[in-house]
Design an enzyme around this catalytic site. Structure first.
Site, PDB file in Angstrom:
ATOM      1  N   GLY A  53      18.716  79.820  10.444  1.00 41.49           N
ATOM      2  CA  GLY A  53      19.528  80.317  11.558  1.00 41.49           C
ATOM      3  C   GLY A  53      19.442  81.834  11.534  1.00 41.49           C
ATOM      4  O   GLY A  53      19.627  82.463  10.475  1.00 41.49           O
ATOM      5  N   ARG A  95      10.212  84.914   6.969  1.00 42.01           N
ATOM      6  CA  ARG A  95      10.079  84.112   8.202  1.00 42.01           C
ATOM      7  C   ARG A  95       9.810  85.093   9.349  1.00 42.01           C
ATOM      8  O   ARG A  95      10.374  86.188   9.361  1.00 42.01           O
ATOM      9  CB  ARG A  95      11.342  83.273   8.491  1.00 42.01           C
ATOM     10  N   ASP A 240      16.778  83.058  18.449  1.00 39.69           N
ATOM     11  CA  ASP A 240      16.182  83.767  17.304  1.00 39.69           C
ATOM     12  C   ASP A 240      15.694  85.150  17.692  1.00 39.69           C
ATOM     13  O   ASP A 240      15.582  86.036  16.841  1.00 39.69           O
ATOM     14  CB  ASP A 240      15.038  82.944  16.720  1.00 39.69           C
TER      15      ASP A 240
HETATM   16  O1  MRU Z   1      14.399  77.088  12.043  1.00 41.53           O
HETATM   17  P1  MRU Z   1      15.859  77.439  12.086  1.00 41.53           P
HETATM   18  O2  MRU Z   1      16.744  76.311  11.705  1.00 41.53           O
HETATM   19  O3  MRU Z   1      16.143  78.721  11.336  1.00 41.53           O
HETATM   20  O4  MRU Z   1      16.122  77.731  13.614  1.00 41.53           O
HETATM   21  C1  MRU Z   1      17.412  78.084  14.017  1.00 41.53           C
HETATM   22  C2  MRU Z   1      17.549  78.217  15.484  1.00 41.53           C
HETATM   23  O5  MRU Z   1      16.613  78.095  16.231  1.00 41.53           O
HETATM   24  C3  MRU Z   1      18.905  78.622  15.992  1.00 41.53           C
HETATM   25  O6  MRU Z   1      19.153  78.052  17.234  1.00 41.53           O
HETATM   26  C4  MRU Z   1      18.937  80.147  16.141  1.00 41.53           C
HETATM   27  O7  MRU Z   1      18.570  80.760  14.922  1.00 41.53           O
HETATM   28  C5  MRU Z   1      20.244  80.645  16.563  1.00 41.53           C
HETATM   29  S1  MRU Z   1      21.401  80.519  15.245  1.00 41.53           S
HETATM   30  C6  MRU Z   1      22.860  81.216  15.648  1.00 41.53           C
END
Ligand code: MRU
Length: 350
Positions: A53, A95, A240
């Protein structure tokens, strides 16, 4: 009497000189925390999705810088500043898509530059804690602003996990859902399962159920059919990285859901702090999209489900064009039908 805020989950916290993080790979079956005292291990935890996230990744990385500075100061004294460069590089490589990671590292770097002498640990810890606290405060503000856009009690749909687990606490999209539920504007949430990592099934449904918010899980493919029923009025998601023209990168499947939403007259709300907005990226096509291993698609709960020899394509984010977004909700205010001009005014020409 004001209701008590539904805010009891902290995926990341600082405790007794260590970064403590809930292992999100194990939820909802196991609630287990790991302690980190080494920046390289924090970077690995981000890559492995112990923490995930966008805002939570940024906060974890900020504390990673604190750990790096403490260790390097102990090892090389005044040479710590040069020595942490390799830790910053390792953290930045953990990431690629969530810009909050790079935003938090840049902010920690500015805090490093302000230190003229002495032990860097206390001022850097204070800065990381500020980043964490400000994120939670932003989520409270966005919760109120986003909930105010929902005018009649309705059902909403969300994708992935943009909840407390994905942030410092409370959540972005789930912050709006928490506030909207408490204000009587949301009566039902549909969480889609979010293949392949199942953030929706494993994390969002857990968070909402824990807070007593009615949640029904739907398979990703059921989204358009659900919207056709007419009960769902908003698709509410996090992000993101948001480009300077309002294009929104988020978990793979968001674009798909946004197209279905527009077709069915369901409005799309993107909830993200301004630390998610990247004014250096003109449009969504320039946002780096992470590709993860084929195994995430070919297997389920560690068990291979696809025939041997079959491969997979696994981009884990997609870009929803600004034209499909009805509102971007930030802690600085709401941008309706975003475009480059409105994003620039929100960010004050940044
Ligand atoms: O791959 P992830 O689980 O890190 O992806 C998370 C998301 O796509 C969320 O929707 C995004 O980070 C927003 S979190 C407040």
């Amino acid at each position: 009497m004001a209701l008590k805020r539904l805010d009891s989950i902290r995926p990341v916290r600082w405790d007794d000189g260590a970064l403590v993080m809930v292992d999100q790979r194990l939820l909802p079956r196991q609630y287990h925390e790991h302690s980190y005292r080494d920046a390289g291990a924090v970077a690995q935890a981000i890559t492995d999705m112990v923490v995930r996230g966008a805002p939570a990744i940024g906060i974890a990385a900020a504390f990673g810088v604190v750990l790096a500075a403490r260790a390097r100061y102990q090892q090389v004294g005044t040479g710590w500043r040069a020595a942490i460069e390799q830790d910053l590089t390792t953290l930045a490589a953990s990431r690629p898509t969530a810009v909050n990671l790079f935003w938090a590292l840049a902010r920690m770097r500015r805090a490093v530059e302000l230190i003229t002498a002495g032990d860097p640990y206390p001022p850097l810890l204070a800065e990381a804690q500020r980043i964490h606290d400000e994120d939670i405060a932003a989520n409270y503000t966005m919760g109120e602003l986003g909930a105010a856009l929902i005018d009649s009690p309705c059902a909403v749909m969300t994708h992935c996990n943009a909840g407390a687990l994905a942030t410092g606490g409370y959540g972005t999209a789930l912050g709006v859902i928490r506030s909207g539920f408490q204000a009587g504007r949301i009566r039902q949430v549909y969480a889609d399962e979010t293949r392949p990592w199942l953030q929706g099934a494993r994390l969002t449904a857990w968070e909402l159920h824990r807070d007593g918010i009615p949640v029904a899980l739907v398979c990703e493919g059921a989204g358009a059919h659900l919207m056709k029923q007419g009960d769902v009025k908003w698709l509410i998601v996090g992000s993101d990285r948001i480009a300077a023209n309002g294009d929104v990168a988020n978990k793979i499947g968001t674009y798909h859901a946004a197209i279905a939403a527009r077709h069915h007259g369901v409005k799309v709300m993107v909830v993200a702090p301004t630390s998610t907005i990247d004014m250096t990226v003109a449009h969504g096509d320039a946002i780096p999209i992470e590709r993860r291993g084929e195994d995430e698609v070919l297997s389920l709960a560690g068990q291979r489900v696809a025939a041997d020899g079959v491969g997979a394509w696994n981009p884990v984010f997609d870009v929803t064009p600004a034209a499909l977004v009805d509102a971007i909700v930030t802690e600085k205010g709401v941008v309706l039908r975003p475009d480059a001009g409105k994003m620039a005014s929100l960010m004050g020409g940044r």
